[in-house]
Design an enzyme around this catalytic site. Structure first.
Site, PDB file in Angstrom:
ATOM      1  N   LYS A 185       0.827  -1.199   0.000  1.00 32.69           N
ATOM      2  CA  LYS A 185       0.000   0.000   0.000  1.00 32.69           C
ATOM      3  C   LYS A 185       0.864   1.254   0.000  1.00 32.69           C
ATOM      4  O   LYS A 185       0.656   2.172  -0.804  1.00 32.69           O
ATOM      5  CB  LYS A 185      -0.928   0.000   1.220  1.00 32.69           C
ATOM      6  CG  LYS A 185      -1.735   1.270   1.387  1.00 32.69           C
ATOM      7  CD  LYS A 185      -2.539   1.232   2.678  1.00 32.69           C
ATOM      8  CE  LYS A 185      -3.175   2.584   2.971  1.00 32.69           C
ATOM      9  NZ  LYS A 185      -3.913   2.594   4.246  1.00 32.69           N
ATOM     10  N   ASP A 205      -6.562   0.354   0.072  1.00 29.61           N
ATOM     11  CA  ASP A 205      -6.887   0.619   1.468  1.00 29.61           C
ATOM     12  C   ASP A 205      -8.277   0.063   1.764  1.00 29.61           C
ATOM     13  O   ASP A 205      -8.914  -0.566   0.915  1.00 29.61           O
ATOM     14  CB  ASP A 205      -6.787   2.118   1.763  1.00 29.61           C
ATOM     15  CG  ASP A 205      -8.016   2.878   1.315  1.00 29.61           C
ATOM     16  OD1 ASP A 205      -8.629   2.483   0.306  1.00 29.61           O
ATOM     17  OD2 ASP A 205      -8.378   3.866   1.974  1.00 29.61           O
TER      18      ASP A 205
END
Length: 214
Positions: free
Chosen positions: A122, A140
């Site tokens: 991420k 996310d």
């Protein structure tokens, strides 16, 4: 796959119209600061992180200063973000590597980013997309929730698997902005904490679950 690509294009168009200026909600003016902020943002709101880093950079205004800082001193500042010890340790180690191995610069290579302490897929994707302007898919919680709800992926919750699935259907040039817009939409309309506000949703004409509680 064809139907999902078509749905993805429709979602991209709707979200682009609704959120034309969507971008990263973490404040930063240098690549290394984004790495710091995204590490602090784990299990913490971006708004709180943006406040905490102001104090952090008052004490340690550049990468070298932060690399030289005692981990306990970093922890004392970032503690309100939660997981203070592990975050401070990772930030300290990461800054030291950037200073010693990369001349104080953040590498623009995905695999090199992944090797930095505290940097996962991420974080690496966020840096690749926002700092270096390269295709990036940041999975996310908002992204994972919304692409499942919309049917772009089928019951996949593991971030890397969602990322891999989205790479197959999201045009690379749209990927980074698409993920930022999903975050905005997830916060404002398709919330996880309340019933989704389907009546004002820009995706309601193409969403398979309009009006259906999760």
């Amino acid at each position: 796959m064809g139907n999902k690509k078509k749905l993805a294009q429709e979602m991209i168009a709707c979200l682009k119209k609704e959120y034309p200026d969507a971008g990263c909600t973490l404040d930063y003016d240098d690549a290394w600061k984004l790495l710091v902020s995204v590490r602090l943002a784990a299990q913490c709101t971006d708004a709180r992180v943006n406040i905490i880093v102001q104090e952090l950079y008052q004490s340690y205004p550049d990468l070298d200063a932060l690399a030289d800082a005692d981990v306990a001193d970093i922890e004392a500042i970032v503690k309100p973000c939660g997981l203070g010890h592990s975050k401070a340790r990772d930030i300290s180690a990461c800054m030291k590597i950037l200073r010693d191995q990369y001349g104080g610069k953040v590498p623009d290579d995905f695999d090199a980013l992944l090797k930095l302490p505290g940097v996962g897929r991420k974080s690496a994707n966020l840096v690749m997309g926002d700092v270096f302007g390269k295709p990036a898919i940041v999975t996310d919680t908002h992204c994972i929730r919304l692409v499942n709800r919309m049917g772009l992926v089928d019951g996949i919750k593991e971030p890397k698997k969602v990322e891999m699935a989205l790479w197959k259907i999201i045009p690379p040039e749209e990927s980074n902005d698409f993920c930022h817009r999903l975050v905005e939409h997830g916060r404002a309309v398709c919330s996880a904490r309340t019933k989704p506000h389907c009546e004002i949703c820009c995706l309601k004409e193409i969403c398979p679950k309009v009006g259906v509680e999760k």
